[in-house]
Scaffold this motif. Structure first.
Motif, mmCIF file in Angstrom:
data_model
loop_
_atom_site.group_PDB
_atom_site.id
_atom_site.type_symbol
_atom_site.label_atom_id
_atom_site.label_comp_id
_atom_site.label_asym_id
_atom_site.label_seq_id
_atom_site.Cartn_x
_atom_site.Cartn_y
_atom_site.Cartn_z
ATOM 1 N N TYR B 33 -1.615 3.006 0.101
ATOM 2 C CA TYR B 33 -1.485 2.263 -1.153
ATOM 3 C C TYR B 33 -2.451 2.823 -2.197
ATOM 4 O O TYR B 33 -3.516 3.333 -1.861
ATOM 5 C CB TYR B 33 -1.870 0.787 -0.947
ATOM 6 N N TYR B 35 -4.366 1.238 -5.614
ATOM 7 C CA TYR B 35 -4.655 0.087 -6.450
ATOM 8 C C TYR B 35 -5.494 0.530 -7.643
ATOM 9 O O TYR B 35 -6.303 1.448 -7.556
ATOM 10 C CB TYR B 35 -5.451 -0.970 -5.677
ATOM 11 N N LEU B 43 -7.256 -6.502 -8.052
ATOM 12 C CA LEU B 43 -6.680 -5.232 -7.626
ATOM 13 C C LEU B 43 -5.184 -5.269 -7.894
ATOM 14 O O LEU B 43 -4.488 -6.150 -7.392
ATOM 15 C CB LEU B 43 -6.935 -5.015 -6.132
ATOM 16 N N LEU B 90 -8.510 2.732 -6.332
ATOM 17 C CA LEU B 90 -8.774 2.580 -4.907
ATOM 18 C C LEU B 90 -7.542 2.935 -4.095
ATOM 19 O O LEU B 90 -6.441 2.472 -4.388
ATOM 20 C CB LEU B 90 -9.174 1.137 -4.588
ATOM 21 N N GLU B 104 -4.468 -5.506 8.068
ATOM 22 C CA GLU B 104 -5.762 -5.243 7.449
ATOM 23 C C GLU B 104 -5.709 -3.943 6.650
ATOM 24 O O GLU B 104 -5.217 -2.923 7.136
ATOM 25 C CB GLU B 104 -6.825 -5.125 8.531
ATOM 26 N N LEU B 105 -6.217 -4.010 5.414
ATOM 27 C CA LEU B 105 -6.297 -2.816 4.581
ATOM 28 C C LEU B 105 -7.657 -2.150 4.759
ATOM 29 O O LEU B 105 -8.690 -2.820 4.740
ATOM 30 C CB LEU B 105 -6.109 -3.173 3.110
ATOM 31 N N PHE B 107 -10.017 0.543 2.883
ATOM 32 C CA PHE B 107 -10.123 1.144 1.561
ATOM 33 C C PHE B 107 -11.008 2.381 1.559
ATOM 34 O O PHE B 107 -11.970 2.483 2.334
ATOM 35 C CB PHE B 107 -10.720 0.141 0.567
ATOM 36 N N GLY B 108 -10.703 3.300 0.646
ATOM 37 C CA GLY B 108 -11.599 4.407 0.362
ATOM 38 C C GLY B 108 -12.699 3.946 -0.581
ATOM 39 O O GLY B 108 -12.718 2.801 -1.021
ATOM 40 N N GLU B 109 -13.630 4.864 -0.912
ATOM 41 C CA GLU B 109 -14.773 4.535 -1.753
ATOM 42 C C GLU B 109 -14.404 4.447 -3.226
ATOM 43 O O GLU B 109 -15.193 3.973 -4.036
ATOM 44 C CB GLU B 109 -15.869 5.583 -1.575
#
Lengths: 112, 116
Positions: B33, B35, B43, B90, B104-105, B107-109
């Protein structure tokens, strides 16, 4: 179909309790909770999958009231590490499929 | 360590230029995904992909494009058609693909894009 979070911001002293609410105008099938510290990626806290369910992550718990189309996040005896922005996410139809739609966030500040 | 890597972390662009943000995951997740995050707006979903070679528009896809040629990669291009591209972007992934609710997602930084 974005869920509505309240309050938008909370300021607490360390050790105090807080409640963050997440409400939807549509039927809720599941609710996600995430916390994001400033400048960092959101981190998953918990998923509630059905009405009446309660979950816990350390001293943070959540409930899911299916009839009221609402979930609440309870932060007990808050610690400095709890500071951040909390987001709830609910399943909504986007692009023809059920995907997460996030609320606008609740900024929590914990002071010593 | 498994996770999601986004690059670059900060990016500056002149108006009229396209830019591509990279997102790579080694979690073997099917779904990915993108965002967009603006202050006070939470988001918002730009694009998502549930399987290789397939992707769907999210709420705010106009002015963006994506590709999903490999399971582990989901780059986002911010085109010159995007009217207000300055934002925090994101990338996320989840184990579920075509079936079932969103799990559950992870996420990257994030990548912070500023248009000058």
């Amino acid at each position: 179909q974005q869920p509505v979070q309240s309050p938008q911001a909370v300021i607490l002293r360390e050790g105090e309790d807080a409640v963050i609410n997440c409400s939807s105008s549509k039927a809720l099938y599941s609710v996600h909770w995430y916390r994001q510290k400033h400048g960092e990626a959101p981190v998953f806290l918990m998923i509630l999958l059905k009405g009446g369910e309660q979950m816990r992550h350390e001293k943070i718990s959540a409930s899911f009231n299916e009839k009221k189309q609402q979930s609440s996040l309870y932060l007990t005896a808050s610690q400095l590490s709890y500071s951040g922005t909390y987001f709830c996410g609910t399943e909504g139809v986007i692009g023809g499929a059920q995907k997460l739609v996030f609320g606008q966030g609740t900024r929590l500040t914990i002071n010593p | 360590d498994g996770g999601i890597t986004q690059s670059p972390k900060y990016l500056f662009r002149k108006e009229g230029q396209n830019v591509t943000l990279s997102c790579e995951q080694n979690l073997n997740h099917d779904a990915m995904y993108w965002y967009r995050q603006d202050p006070g707006q939470g988001l918002r979903l730009i694009y998502y992909s549930q399987i290789v070679n397939d992707f769907q528009k999210g709420d705010i896809a106009e002015g963006y494009s994506v590709s999903r040629e490999k399971k582990e990669s989901f780059p986002l291009t911010v085109t010159s058609a995007q009217k207000n591209p300055t934002a925090f972007y994101l990338c996320a992934s989840s184990i579920d693909g075509l079936a079932g609710d969103t799990g559950e997602l992870f996420f990257g930084e994030g990548s912070r894009l500023t248009v000058l």
